[in-house]
Design an enzyme around this catalytic site. Structure first.
Site, mmCIF file in Angstrom:
data_model
loop_
_atom_site.group_PDB
_atom_site.id
_atom_site.type_symbol
_atom_site.label_atom_id
_atom_site.label_comp_id
_atom_site.label_asym_id
_atom_site.label_seq_id
_atom_site.Cartn_x
_atom_site.Cartn_y
_atom_site.Cartn_z
ATOM 1 N N SER A 136 8.932 -0.786 -7.842
ATOM 2 C CA SER A 136 9.148 0.420 -8.848
ATOM 3 C C SER A 136 10.202 0.457 -9.686
ATOM 4 O O SER A 136 11.124 -0.392 -9.601
ATOM 5 C CB SER A 136 9.215 1.806 -7.815
ATOM 6 O OG SER A 136 9.688 2.856 -8.781
ATOM 7 N N TYR A 149 12.829 6.622 -0.679
ATOM 8 C CA TYR A 149 12.136 5.731 -1.470
ATOM 9 C C TYR A 149 12.557 4.811 -2.332
ATOM 10 O O TYR A 149 12.343 3.410 -2.324
ATOM 11 C CB TYR A 149 10.913 6.644 -2.134
ATOM 12 C CG TYR A 149 9.874 5.975 -2.867
ATOM 13 C CD1 TYR A 149 8.816 5.375 -2.497
ATOM 14 C CD2 TYR A 149 10.181 5.745 -4.459
ATOM 15 C CE1 TYR A 149 7.845 4.895 -3.251
ATOM 16 C CE2 TYR A 149 9.282 5.237 -5.309
ATOM 17 C CZ TYR A 149 8.198 4.714 -4.826
ATOM 18 O OH TYR A 149 7.220 3.830 -5.520
HETATM 19 P P1 NDP Z 1 -1.354 5.956 -3.651
HETATM 20 O O1 NDP Z 1 -0.414 6.980 -2.691
HETATM 21 O O2 NDP Z 1 -2.013 6.268 -4.788
HETATM 22 O O3 NDP Z 1 -2.018 4.995 -2.909
HETATM 23 C C1 NDP Z 1 -1.197 4.410 -1.572
HETATM 24 C C2 NDP Z 1 -2.342 3.548 -0.948
HETATM 25 O O4 NDP Z 1 -1.317 2.932 0.197
HETATM 26 C C3 NDP Z 1 -3.170 4.522 -0.279
HETATM 27 O O5 NDP Z 1 -4.412 3.760 -0.032
HETATM 28 C C4 NDP Z 1 -2.415 4.799 1.473
HETATM 29 O O6 NDP Z 1 -3.461 5.212 2.161
HETATM 30 C C5 NDP Z 1 -1.846 3.376 1.231
HETATM 31 N N1 NDP Z 1 -0.976 3.512 2.290
HETATM 32 C C6 NDP Z 1 0.171 4.213 2.500
HETATM 33 N N2 NDP Z 1 0.821 4.186 3.597
HETATM 34 C C7 NDP Z 1 0.174 3.382 4.337
HETATM 35 C C8 NDP Z 1 0.134 2.842 5.859
HETATM 36 N N3 NDP Z 1 1.378 3.427 6.444
HETATM 37 N N4 NDP Z 1 -0.524 1.774 6.023
HETATM 38 C C9 NDP Z 1 -1.546 1.518 5.220
HETATM 39 N N5 NDP Z 1 -1.646 1.887 4.040
HETATM 40 C C10 NDP Z 1 -1.005 2.948 3.811
HETATM 41 O O7 NDP Z 1 0.026 4.947 -4.585
HETATM 42 P P2 NDP Z 1 -0.215 4.264 -5.725
HETATM 43 O O8 NDP Z 1 -1.338 3.635 -6.028
HETATM 44 O O9 NDP Z 1 0.515 5.157 -6.894
HETATM 45 O O10 NDP Z 1 1.047 3.241 -5.112
HETATM 46 C C11 NDP Z 1 0.879 1.779 -5.178
HETATM 47 C C12 NDP Z 1 2.191 1.220 -5.078
HETATM 48 O O11 NDP Z 1 2.634 1.306 -6.353
HETATM 49 C C13 NDP Z 1 3.268 1.605 -4.235
HETATM 50 O O12 NDP Z 1 4.095 0.469 -3.703
HETATM 51 C C14 NDP Z 1 4.049 2.306 -5.114
HETATM 52 O O13 NDP Z 1 5.478 2.751 -4.424
HETATM 53 C C15 NDP Z 1 4.070 1.769 -6.267
HETATM 54 N N6 NDP Z 1 4.610 2.475 -7.553
HETATM 55 C C16 NDP Z 1 3.792 3.754 -7.819
HETATM 56 C C17 NDP Z 1 4.176 4.416 -9.031
HETATM 57 C C18 NDP Z 1 3.399 5.607 -9.307
HETATM 58 O O14 NDP Z 1 3.814 6.604 -10.321
HETATM 59 N N7 NDP Z 1 2.110 5.667 -8.728
HETATM 60 C C19 NDP Z 1 5.335 4.204 -9.730
HETATM 61 C C20 NDP Z 1 6.014 2.848 -9.327
HETATM 62 C C21 NDP Z 1 5.578 2.185 -8.097
HETATM 63 P P3 NDP Z 1 -3.525 6.683 2.889
HETATM 64 O O15 NDP Z 1 -3.565 7.506 1.636
HETATM 65 O O16 NDP Z 1 -4.611 6.544 3.592
HETATM 66 O O17 NDP Z 1 -2.278 6.883 3.441
#
Ligand code: NDP
Length: 244
Positions: A136, A149
């Protein structure tokens, strides 16, 4: 981005929603055989309908033993996207031990664990590989109420370089993508205040937030041979934010 991953196997974590979900779809459309790892089974069921032939794995990556059980025998992989993360929002002074532990176990410890499993398999088979850690912009700039985070993502920068250093001799490349806000469920949560969101967007030289597709394209580029000489590096997907 039109890339051909035919014959390659890819594991994507956090595959149920947002960036991970679209990464699975893009890899599947480009010919890869994908293992999609996420926490909520309903997301994996609907994803499997959209992408026939993927292998869904439902596990909480914050649970070391469950992850070992679910992924220890996952089989050979050529590509890995460490994308799963939680963004627990709390002012620094109110962050609890539970917030800290959950943030680090999902966002960082699972990256160690899953990467070890996948990299050991690559090394044993003597094949090259590419790993992308979804980090990020908060690894570089602070964001309110995201100290826990942000710390996981700052540590991910060092981890990405350490992995690149130690896995490079096995022809395994390791890089990160560093997006600013992307309006997934997570992105909507961290930019929920409309005034904050407006001012934030205004600070971006391109006057916009990145799209999920922009992030996925950078992930695919780093996974592919088009970035064959890039390792230990990161691509900013920040609409110019760091230049502002
Ligand atoms: P979302 O919250 O939309 O999706 C995250 C996904 O990861 C979900 O499917 C969630 O499943 C899964 N997940 C979370 N915790 C676990 C766990 N313990 N075990 C297995 N699966 C898990 O996030 P984004 O798509 O926005 O983010 C994806 C990546 O991008 C992350 O690394 C985030 O830090 C990074 N990022 C995102 C930004 C943003 O603004 N969106 C900006 C910068 C970086 P469930 O919902 O079932 O928990």
């Amino acid at each position: 981005m039109q890339l051909n991953f035919s014959g390659l196997r890819a594991l994507v974590t956090g595959a149920g929603k947002g960036i991970g979900r679209d990464t699975v779809k893009a890899l599947h459309a480009s010919g890869a055989r994908v293992v999609a790892v996420s926490r909520t089974n309903a997301d994996l069921v609907s994803l499997s309908k959209e992408c026939p032939g993927i292998k869904p794995v439902c596990v909480d990556l914050g649970d070391w033993e469950a992850t070992e059980k679910a992924l220890g025998g996952v089989g050979p992989m050529d590509l890995l996207v460490n994308n799963a993360a939680v963004a627990l929002m709390r002012p620094f002074l109110e962050v609890t031990k539970e917030d800290f532990d959950r943030s680090f176990s999902v966002n960082l410890r699972a990256v160690f664990q899953v990467s070890q499993i996948v990299a050991r398999g690559m090394i044993n088979r003597g094949v090259p590989g590419s790993i992308v850690n979804v980090s990020s912009m908060v690894a570089h700039v602070p964001f309110p109420s995201l100290a826990a985070y942000s710390s996981t993502k700052g540590a991910m920068t060092t981890l990405t370089k350490s992995m690149a250093l130690e896995l490079g001799p096995y022809k395994i490349r390791v890089n990160s993508v560093n997006p600013m806000v992307v309006l997934t469920a997570m992105g909507q949560k961290v930019s929920a205040d409309p005034e904050f969101s407006r001012k934030l967007k205004e600070r971006h030289p391109l006057k916009k937030f990145a799209e999920v597709e922009d992030v996925v394209n950078s992930i695919l580029f780093l996974l592919s041979d088009r970035s064959a000489s890039t390792s230990g590096s990161g691509i900013l997907v920040d609409a110019g934010y760091l230049a502002s």
